[in-house]
Write an enzyme that holds these catalytic residues in place. Structure first.
Site, PDB file in Angstrom:
ATOM      1  N   ASP A  34       0.733  -1.157  -0.157  1.00  0.00           N
ATOM      2  CA  ASP A  34       0.004   0.103   0.026  1.00  0.00           C
ATOM      3  C   ASP A  34       0.749   1.273   0.073  1.00  0.00           C
ATOM      4  OD1 ASP A  34      -1.976   1.739   0.446  1.00  0.00           O
ATOM      5  OD2 ASP A  34      -3.358   0.136   1.190  1.00  0.00           O
ATOM      6  N   ILE A  35       0.443   2.398  -0.347  1.00  0.00           N
ATOM      7  CA  ILE A  35       1.151   3.618   0.097  1.00  0.00           C
ATOM      8  C   ILE A  35       0.888   4.286   1.600  1.00  0.00           C
ATOM      9  CG2 ILE A  35       1.559   4.216  -2.265  1.00  0.00           C
ATOM     10  CD1 ILE A  35      -1.074   6.032  -2.382  1.00  0.00           C
ATOM     11  N   ASP A  52       3.488   1.885  -5.024  1.00  0.00           N
ATOM     12  CA  ASP A  52       2.387   2.496  -5.801  1.00  0.00           C
ATOM     13  C   ASP A  52       2.108   1.749  -6.843  1.00  0.00           C
ATOM     14  OD1 ASP A  52       0.990   4.502  -6.719  1.00  0.00           O
ATOM     15  OD2 ASP A  52       2.228   6.099  -6.690  1.00  0.00           O
ATOM     16  N   TYR A 142     -17.041   6.912 -10.357  1.00  0.00           N
ATOM     17  CA  TYR A 142     -16.651   5.880  -9.539  1.00  0.00           C
ATOM     18  C   TYR A 142     -17.530   4.573 -10.580  1.00  0.00           C
ATOM     19  CZ  TYR A 142     -16.457   2.224  -6.156  1.00  0.00           C
ATOM     20  OH  TYR A 142     -16.311   0.950  -5.310  1.00  0.00           O
TER      21      TYR A 142
HETATM   22  C1  AKB Z   1     -19.116   3.062  -2.327  1.00  0.00           C
HETATM   23  O1  AKB Z   1     -20.021   3.301  -1.350  1.00  0.00           O
HETATM   24  O2  AKB Z   1     -18.629   3.787  -3.066  1.00  0.00           O
HETATM   25  C2  AKB Z   1     -18.626   1.609  -2.142  1.00  0.00           C
HETATM   26  C3  AKB Z   1     -19.256   0.858  -3.211  1.00  0.00           C
HETATM   27  C4  AKB Z   1     -20.628   0.276  -3.180  1.00  0.00           C
HETATM   28  O3  AKB Z   1     -18.771   0.237  -4.209  1.00  0.00           O
HETATM   29  N1  AKB Z   1     -18.849   1.209  -1.012  1.00  0.00           N
END
Ligand code: AKB
Length: 319
Positions: A34-35, A52, A142
């Site tokens: 880990d970093i 990294d 994400y």
């Molecule tokens: C988040 O809430 O971003 C994470 C996920 C559900 O991937 N826990």
């Protein structure tokens, strides 16, 4: 003899996964990296190195030097934090994955686990009992990075024979290492605040149902998928993993059964919109059939375990 590299070993999943892997494969065969600083249990139970994942050459040398055969790459900027730094989060999440895919392709570390998430679904996805294959139009950085990652994983499997395996984690609940920057984090914070202060102000509304899972179940199933016979795996993107679905009100009521004085209040923030775009419940029958996905924790057992473990932890820290 397996030699396993865990990237992101100081995080919420990594800090527990490393210990579980060391029990199976032996401390010296599981390389935690880990970093961030490791937990004491990680640094005393086997090797830990500062590595990294964004530095391709270092990663490649590490894998060759220690004759790594399997990689678990857990490095990621989670949903809430990613919305604050969209381009940086995209760069980090994608580069971390692409570096490990390339290393898996070019070395003997052919087996690669990388976590996907329920975040790959979006507002146009059916919200209840969401199937394995469905409309996927995520509208968070994400979620977009996780969906792209799933496609790349499958591509490297088909094109280069990388043994890519993944699950779409629901929110993960644990008492050892707290998560950071996720939308499902409320379901961990609530327990710590309940034990410390007897009350919690929740950043999601009371009726926001989301799929969640206790960490022991997540770790058990992650390792089970990695040990499954390759010929049984019909999915080389990522498997749905349902866990249990509940909303903040349902969780608060379960806590009140053990702590009758517990109080919850609500003040939603930007994460409410993220949660609204995710399914309330997931269908994971493909994972059950292919490799035997299974759980031990329901909401009641999870709540009792979290409250008692956090109480012990806080007492120990104070003594
Ligand atoms: C988040 O809430 O971003 C994470 C996920 C559900 O991937 N826990």
């Amino acid at each position: 003899m397996e030699k396993i590299l865990v990237i992101g070993s100081s995080g919420q999943i990594g800090s527990e996964l490393v210990l579980a892997l060391r029990k199976i494969y032996g401390g010296e065969n599981v390389y935690a990296t880990d970093i961030k600083e490791p937990t004491e249990e990680i640094s005393t139970s086997g090797p830990f190195d500062n590595l990294d994942v964004l530095d391709f050459n270092n990663l490649l040398h590490y894998v060759v030097r220690y004759k790594i055969t399997q990689i678990y790459n857990l490095a990621a900027v989670l949903s809430g934090n990613a919305e604050k730094i969209p381009l940086q989060a995209w760069d980090i999440n994608m580069k971390a994955l692409m570096n490990t895919l390339e290393v898996a392709h070019k070395t003997d570390a052919k087996k690669l686990f990388w976590p996907s998430s329920i975040a790959i679904f979006g507002p146009t996805t059916p919200m209840e009992n969401t199937p394995q294959l469905t409309v996927m139009e995520p509208n968070t950085v994400y979620g977009i990075s996780k969906l792209a990652g799933e496609r790349w994983g499958e591509y490297y499997h088909k094109r280069y024979g990388v043994d890519f395996r993944s699950v779409r984690y629901p929110g993960l609940i644990s008492y050892k290492t707290e998560p950071g920057g996720g939308t499902t984090d409320y379901a961990v914070e609530i327990f710590f605040e309940a034990v410390k202060n007897g009350k919690y102000e929740c950043f999601l509304s009371e009726d926001t149902a989301l799929p969640m899972m206790f960490m022991d179940d997540a770790i058990h199933n992650t390792i089970k998928l990695m040990r499954a016979d390759s010929s049984k795996l019909s999915i080389r993107s990522a498997y749905n993993m349902a866990g249990i679905s509940f909303d903040p009100n349902g969780l608060a009521n379960e806590i009140k059964k053990i702590m009758p004085g517990f109080e919850i209040s609500y003040k939603t923030d930007f994460r409410q919109a993220i949660a609204n775009s995710w399914p309330a419940s997931i269908n994971d029958e493909v994972a059950r059939k292919d490799w035997g996905l299974e759980e031990k924790y329901d909401l009641r057992k999870l709540t009792a375990t979290m409250l008692s473990k956090i109480t012990e932890k806080i007492k120990r820290a104070g003594s």
